[in-house]
Design a protein around this motif. Structure first.
Motif, PDB file in Angstrom:
ATOM      1  N   SER A   1       0.825  -1.207   0.000  1.00  0.00           N
ATOM      2  CA  SER A   1       0.000   0.000   0.000  1.00  0.00           C
ATOM      3  C   SER A   1       0.859   1.258   0.000  1.00  0.00           C
ATOM      4  O   SER A   1       0.576   2.223  -0.728  1.00  0.00           O
ATOM      5  N   ALA A   2       1.917   1.252   0.807  1.00  0.00           N
ATOM      6  CA  ALA A   2       2.792   2.431   0.874  1.00  0.00           C
ATOM      7  C   ALA A   2       3.451   2.704  -0.469  1.00  0.00           C
ATOM      8  O   ALA A   2       3.632   3.865  -0.860  1.00  0.00           O
ATOM      9  N   ILE A   3       3.792   1.641  -1.198  1.00  0.00           N
ATOM     10  CA  ILE A   3       4.427   1.831  -2.513  1.00  0.00           C
ATOM     11  C   ILE A   3       3.409   2.349  -3.522  1.00  0.00           C
ATOM     12  O   ILE A   3       3.704   3.257  -4.310  1.00  0.00           O
ATOM     13  N   TYR A   4       2.196   1.794  -3.500  1.00  0.00           N
ATOM     14  CA  TYR A   4       1.159   2.315  -4.398  1.00  0.00           C
ATOM     15  C   TYR A   4       0.889   3.794  -4.107  1.00  0.00           C
ATOM     16  O   TYR A   4       0.659   4.590  -5.028  1.00  0.00           O
ATOM     17  N   GLU A   5       0.911   4.169  -2.845  1.00  0.00           N
ATOM     18  CA  GLU A   5       0.724   5.575  -2.501  1.00  0.00           C
ATOM     19  C   GLU A   5       1.843   6.420  -3.097  1.00  0.00           C
ATOM     20  O   GLU A   5       1.599   7.496  -3.651  1.00  0.00           O
TER      21      GLU A   5
ATOM     22  N   GLY B   1      -6.226   5.403  -4.553  1.00  0.00           N
ATOM     23  CA  GLY B   1      -7.391   4.526  -4.424  1.00  0.00           C
ATOM     24  C   GLY B   1      -6.986   3.079  -4.194  1.00  0.00           C
ATOM     25  O   GLY B   1      -7.527   2.393  -3.319  1.00  0.00           O
ATOM     26  N   GLU B   2      -6.013   2.609  -4.972  1.00  0.00           N
ATOM     27  CA  GLU B   2      -5.521   1.245  -4.817  1.00  0.00           C
ATOM     28  C   GLU B   2      -4.854   1.064  -3.453  1.00  0.00           C
ATOM     29  O   GLU B   2      -5.022   0.037  -2.791  1.00  0.00           O
ATOM     30  N   ALA B   3      -4.098   2.088  -3.037  1.00  0.00           N
ATOM     31  CA  ALA B   3      -3.416   2.021  -1.741  1.00  0.00           C
ATOM     32  C   ALA B   3      -4.416   1.895  -0.595  1.00  0.00           C
ATOM     33  O   ALA B   3      -4.222   1.090   0.325  1.00  0.00           O
ATOM     34  N   LEU B   4      -5.498   2.667  -0.657  1.00  0.00           N
ATOM     35  CA  LEU B   4      -6.521   2.598   0.387  1.00  0.00           C
ATOM     36  C   LEU B   4      -7.210   1.239   0.404  1.00  0.00           C
ATOM     37  O   LEU B   4      -7.458   0.658   1.465  1.00  0.00           O
ATOM     38  N   LYS B   5      -7.497   0.710  -0.779  1.00  0.00           N
ATOM     39  CA  LYS B   5      -8.164  -0.594  -0.872  1.00  0.00           C
ATOM     40  C   LYS B   5      -7.309  -1.685  -0.233  1.00  0.00           C
ATOM     41  O   LYS B   5      -7.808  -2.531   0.517  1.00  0.00           O
ATOM     42  N   ILE B   6      -6.012  -1.633  -0.482  1.00  0.00           N
ATOM     43  CA  ILE B   6      -5.107  -2.653   0.055  1.00  0.00           C
ATOM     44  C   ILE B   6      -4.974  -2.512   1.569  1.00  0.00           C
ATOM     45  O   ILE B   6      -4.920  -3.513   2.304  1.00  0.00           O
ATOM     46  N   LEU B   7      -4.937  -1.271   2.055  1.00  0.00           N
ATOM     47  CA  LEU B   7      -4.877  -1.071   3.510  1.00  0.00           C
ATOM     48  C   LEU B   7      -6.111  -1.626   4.197  1.00  0.00           C
ATOM     49  O   LEU B   7      -6.025  -2.212   5.275  1.00  0.00           O
ATOM     50  N   HIS B   8      -7.262  -1.447   3.591  1.00  0.00           N
ATOM     51  CA  HIS B   8      -8.491  -1.998   4.166  1.00  0.00           C
ATOM     52  C   HIS B   8      -8.440  -3.532   4.179  1.00  0.00           C
ATOM     53  O   HIS B   8      -8.949  -4.166   5.118  1.00  0.00           O
ATOM     54  N   MET B   9      -7.820  -4.128   3.161  1.00  0.00           N
ATOM     55  CA  MET B   9      -7.632  -5.583   3.152  1.00  0.00           C
ATOM     56  C   MET B   9      -6.782  -6.014   4.351  1.00  0.00           C
ATOM     57  O   MET B   9      -7.093  -6.990   5.041  1.00  0.00           O
TER      58      MET B   9
ATOM     59  N   MET C   1      -2.971   8.870   4.542  1.00  0.00           N
ATOM     60  CA  MET C   1      -3.495   8.898   3.165  1.00  0.00           C
ATOM     61  C   MET C   1      -4.680   9.848   3.050  1.00  0.00           C
ATOM     62  O   MET C   1      -4.767  10.635   2.098  1.00  0.00           O
ATOM     63  N   PHE C   2      -5.606   9.763   4.007  1.00  0.00           N
ATOM     64  CA  PHE C   2      -6.749  10.679   3.990  1.00  0.00           C
ATOM     65  C   PHE C   2      -6.281  12.135   4.071  1.00  0.00           C
ATOM     66  O   PHE C   2      -6.801  13.010   3.382  1.00  0.00           O
TER      67      PHE C   2
END
Length: 355
Positions: A161-165, A171-179, A204-205
């Motif tokens: 997630s940190a790398i996607y950010e 959006g992808e980073a947030l989705k992965i963090l929720h996972m 992120m927010f």
């Protein structure tokens, strides 16, 4: 976190090995890896690298292929800290080859190395390669092999997630963090990990301007750390600072002051007055005091910051010049008791502490 004491004890252990064990024993190699961790924590990277190379030589001689690969990952991490990126990639690729051959293409150890390679390629601007390694790691963690611990998967997902950010794919980073959060939220004994994920969500927010959601995530993280008895750590102090910044953006200035004061107390105790994190909190606190018209209080803090930065960096450093300008503004306004507008607070806040 008492690394100097840890270093002394580990050094004593190595001396015992030299006196009583055969040269280059596996036990000595294990202690050298521990010493490397201590040196890395102290940011003594060359010394850490030396210990890992010595440990690797022992494991090679002992035929411990997987242990050599694990040490290669550690060596790659040190090269990353030294900005020796080509050497980091070489070390990671060596480890990747071994883990694939001994553990299989879908093992979490393989995904871990994919994460490391994604990070190094992101830092060197090779974004296509970074995204490819991220995708490969995500594929493995999304369908983990049987027996993989939930916290190991969550940790890997958090890194992805940190790398996607960093790749601006929020959006992808947030989705992965929720996972990741879903995996460990109800797992006993994982309060600190859940708090870390909540804190990353908050950051992120904050970066995308969702300050209410950021404040909620930071508050959740603070509550979890308090519940687990971890309310005096450096992480907790930094978290209070971020919660204070979110409160500032929502114009909850009195609340922000209380949070910054709490962060200052912890970071002074744990890091010292001259540490960059502590100085950032001082700067934010000065800004909030100024926003409420407490110009004298703000001036005292900025004078203190200026003194510390001059002693550490010298009078010609750009950071020192910036503090001088901020202090000059406050000195001109001393004696004017008024509430500053909200946007002046944003301008005063230390840019390094925002987002």
């Amino acid at each position: 976190m008492e690394f100097d004491e840890a270093e002394k004890l580990c050094q004593k252990s190595l001396e015992i090995h030299r006196e009583h064990n055969a040269p280059a024993s596996i036990e000595e190699a294990g202690d050298r890896r521990l010493m490397a961790l201590i040196y890395e924590a102290k940011e003594e990277y060359e010394s850490a690298l030396e210990e890992l190379v010595l440990a690797s030589m022992v494991m090679i001689a002992a035929g411990q292929e997987n242990e050599v690969a694990a040490i290669d990952v550690g060596i790659g991490n040190i090269y990353m800290s030294l900005c020796r990126f080509d050497e980091a990639i070489f070390s990671y690729q060596k480890a990747l080859t071994v883990f694939k051959s001994t553990r299989g293409d879908d093992h979490p150890a393989v995904a871990l190395v994919y994460n490391r390679l994604a990070d190094v390629y992101c830092k060197t601007g090779k974004l296509r390669e970074s995204r490819s390694y991220c995708d490969n790691a995500l594929r493995i963690f999304s369908k983990p092999v049987t027996g993989t611990a939930a916290e190991e998967i969550a940790s890997g997902l958090t890194e992805i997630s940190a790398i996607y950010e960093a790749l601006n794919e929020h959006g992808e980073a947030l989705k992965i963090l929720h996972m990741a959060m879903k995996l460990v939220k109800e797992t006993p004994g994982q309060h600190s990990m859940v708090a870390g994920i909540e804190a990353q969500l908050g950051l992120m927010f904050y970066k995308v301007g969702k300050y209410g959601e950021a404040r909620g995530s930071f508050e959740n993280a603070v509550a979890k750390l308090r519940a687990s008895g971890d309310a005096k750590s450096v992480f907790f102090g930094i978290l209070l600072n971020h919660l204070g910044l979110a409160s500032v953006q929502l114009y909850r200035i009195e609340e922000a002051i209380e949070l910054f004061e709490g962060a200052r107390e912890i970071l002074e105790q744990e890091c010292g007055s001259c540490h960059s994190d502590t100085l950032g909190v001082y700067s934010n606190l000065a800004a909030t005091y100024d926003a409420l018209g407490r110009v004298e209080d703000a001036t005292v803090i900025l004078e203190y910051i200026l003194k510390l930065r001059e002693e550490k960096l010298g009078t010609a450093n750009p950071e020192v010049a910036d503090e001088k300008r901020r202090l000059a503004v406050l000195l001109k306004e001393a004696g004017r008791a008024r509430i500053r507008k909200g946007n002046s607070l944003v301008n005063l806040l230390d840019p390094a502490r925002r987002g």
